[in-house]
Each structure stands twice: as structure tokens, then as C-alpha cells.
Design an enzyme around this catalytic site. Structure first.
Site, PDB file in Angstrom:
ATOM      1  CE  LYS A  13      38.023  33.535  42.201  1.00  0.00           C
ATOM      2  NZ  LYS A  13      36.479  33.707  40.977  1.00  0.00           N
ATOM      3  NE  ARG A  88      41.677  34.713  37.685  1.00  0.00           N
ATOM      4  CZ  ARG A  88      41.603  35.023  37.858  1.00  0.00           C
ATOM      5  NH1 ARG A  88      41.983  35.181  39.623  1.00  0.00           N
ATOM      6  NH2 ARG A  88      40.258  35.902  37.611  1.00  0.00           N
ATOM      7  NE  ARG A 127      32.181  41.367  40.010  1.00  0.00           N
ATOM      8  CZ  ARG A 127      32.233  40.752  40.197  1.00  0.00           C
ATOM      9  NH1 ARG A 127      32.494  39.683  40.618  1.00  0.00           N
ATOM     10  NH2 ARG A 127      32.383  40.502  38.821  1.00  0.00           N
ATOM     11  NE  ARG A 160      35.013  42.662  38.964  1.00  0.00           N
ATOM     12  CZ  ARG A 160      35.422  41.314  39.451  1.00  0.00           C
ATOM     13  NH1 ARG A 160      35.124  41.226  39.906  1.00  0.00           N
ATOM     14  NH2 ARG A 160      36.488  40.813  38.489  1.00  0.00           N
ATOM     15  NE  ARG A 171      36.148  38.488  34.609  1.00  0.00           N
ATOM     16  CZ  ARG A 171      34.962  38.822  35.124  1.00  0.00           C
ATOM     17  NH1 ARG A 171      33.954  39.916  34.819  1.00  0.00           N
ATOM     18  NH2 ARG A 171      34.707  38.583  36.351  1.00  0.00           N
TER      19      ARG A 171
END
Ligand code: AP5
Ligand code: MG
Length: 216
Positions: A13, A88, A127, A160, A171
Site C-alpha cells: 500500500k 480498518r 522491509r 519498523r 498483524r
């Protein structure tokens, strides 16, 4: 255009949002980015959000909805906006409908990027993003030219804190339980467009552009 970008954690996203907002010149509104900024500044909002984010859980609806309501009233949203990571939950989606009605505006399109769970885990674990300009990289799929340094601004690349261990799996589970029901919510409204996120970044963007151009 008033756009919602949906998809599970790691679907791409943020990566696609950078491309879409540059192409269409609209603001990128990411609740995750807003919370991370608040955490790094140590504000009251940041202290509250951190408790949930570190466990991979959702920040309470009333906190999140208030932030979005305020942000959508800024003048830079008048020509359109891209929501990333909001709504969400069903409560958030219904609240967004109310905010849009008050502003006499409508969500025009919901883009859902889908990717298999195994790939999502690999993407999150690899990431890194720039501390300074927030550009997103992946040590495996999209590495920077020099490890640890942002190609765009020379800033430091960091992982992160919610991209580690069990938090990643939590998650994904939270997404399935609380967010995936929204796909039916938007499908019923005739707004949902599904995009295969398991292809090269530029090809994902091409598919998104085809949908957006068809609505202009
Ligand atoms: P948030 O920041 O929204 O995170 P998320 O939804 O979990 O999504 P991510 O940012 O992890 O993934 P992404 O889809 O943006 O993927 P990216 O482009 O980075 O939320 C974080 C937390 O904040 C939540 O857990 C919650 O606590 C809180 N929160 C936020 N919003 C909330 C809300 N509305 N309500 C309540 N709480 C909320 O890409 C991932 C990786 O893959 C990158 O390394 C990238 O380089 C790579 N990649 C991207 N595209 C490709 C491709 N096509 N091929 C190969 N690699 C790719
Ligand atoms: Mg993101």
C-alpha cells in the site's frame, strides 16, 4: 479522486501510494505513518498508539476516527485524497461515510491489493524505510544501492519495530478478523477493485492506473 487503498500488512500500500499520489497530485493519508510520527515525537497520541502497534493490534477506533475526520477537513484534500490503512474496521468505515456525507463528498474507488500470506511475511521481514523521507525499500526485493542508506535523500534506513517476530503474524491475523470484512462492505457499494500485488511494483501500478483512468 477520493481513493481508499486496502490490502493486508506488507501488500504494498505504501509503495503504491507514493506512485499514485505523485501521478495524481493528491495527499497520501496513512494512519500508520501518522501514528509512527507521533510515536517518534513522544506525543500523548504516540504514547497511546505505541501500546497497540508494538503488539500488532489496532489502535482504538475513537482515536483513529478523530484523526481522520480532522485531516479530511484540510484544504489539500479538496481535489481528492488517498487513504492508506484507514478504514480498518466496520465502525471506522461507517464513521468515514458520515464524515464524507458531512463534507458532501463520496469515496469514489476502493483499490484492494491482494498477496499470499507467505510472501507478505517475507516482505515485512525484509522491509526498511528511510528515517528522513519515509521511502520504502526491501533488502531482498527492492534493495537500496548502498545498504542502510536511502537512494533518494541519503537518510538512514531503519526497520519498523512491528516488522519483527510474532508481531508480523498477529498483524496478519488482525487483518483477517477485523479488516477483511470491509471488502464485502465496499463490494456491495460497487466500489471495490481487486489488484494482484504479487507482481513487479511497476506492473501493480499499471493495473491500479487502468482502474483509476477508467473512472476519470
Ligand atoms: P500501517 O502502517 O497501516 O501498516 P500495515 O497496514 O500493517 O501495512 P504496512 O505498512 O505494513 O504494509 P504496506 O501495504 O504499506 O506495504 P509496503 O508498501 O510498505 O499500520 C501499522 C499499525 O498502526 C497497525 O498495526 C495498527 O496498530 C496502527 N494502525 C494504522 N492504521 C490504523 C487504523 N485505521 N486503525 C487502528 N489502528 C491502525 O511494502 C512492504 C514491503 O514489500 C516493502 O519492503 C516493499 O519494498 C516491498 N514491496 C512492495 N511492493 C512490492 C512488490 N510488488 N514486489 C516485491 N516487494 C514489494
Ligand atoms: Mg504502509
Amino acid at each position: 479522486m477520493n481513493i481508499i487503498l486496502m490490502g493486508p500488512p506488507g501488500a504494498g500500500k505504501g509503495t503504491q501510494a507514493e506512485l499514485i499520489t505523485a501521478e495524481y497530485n493528491i495527499p497520501h493519508i496513512s494512519t500508520g505513518d501518522i501514528f509512527r510520527e507521533a510515536v517518534s515525537k513522544g506525543t500523548e497520541l504516540g504514547k497511546e498508539a505505541k501500546k497497540y502497534m508494538n503488539e500488532g493490534k489496532l489502535v482504538p477506533d475513537e482515536v483513529t476516527i478523530g484523526i481522520i475526520e480532522e485531516r479530511l477537513n484540510y484544504s489539500d484534500c479538496l481535489q481528492g485524497f488517498l487513504l492508506d490503512g484507514f478504514p480498518r474496521t466496520t465502525v471506522q468505515a461507517e464513521a468515514l461515510d458520515e464524515v464524507m456525507a458531512k463534507l458532501d463528498r463520496k469515496i469514489e474507488v476502493v483499490i484492494n491489493i491482494f498477496v499470499d500470506r507467505d510472501i507478505l511475511i517475507e516482505r515485512m521481514e525484509g522491509r526498511v524505510s528511510c528515517k528522513n523521507c519515509k521511502s520504502i525499500y526491501n533488502t531482498k526485493f527492492n534493495p537500496p544501492s548502498s545498504p542502510g542508506i536511502c537512494d533518494k535523500c541519503g537518510g538512514e534506513l531503519v526497520q519498523r519495530s512491528d516488522d519483527r517476530g510474532e508481531t508480523v503474524r498477529t498483524r496478519l491475523d488482525v487483518y483477517i478478523e477485523q479488516t477483511s470484512p470491509l471488502l464485502a462492505y465496499y463490494e456491495k457499494k460497487g466500489l471495490l477493485h481487486n489488484i494482484n500485488g504479487d507482481q513487479d511494483t511497476s506492473l501493480v501500478f499499471e493495473d491500479i492506473k487502468k482502474v483509476l483512468e477508467s473512472l476519470r
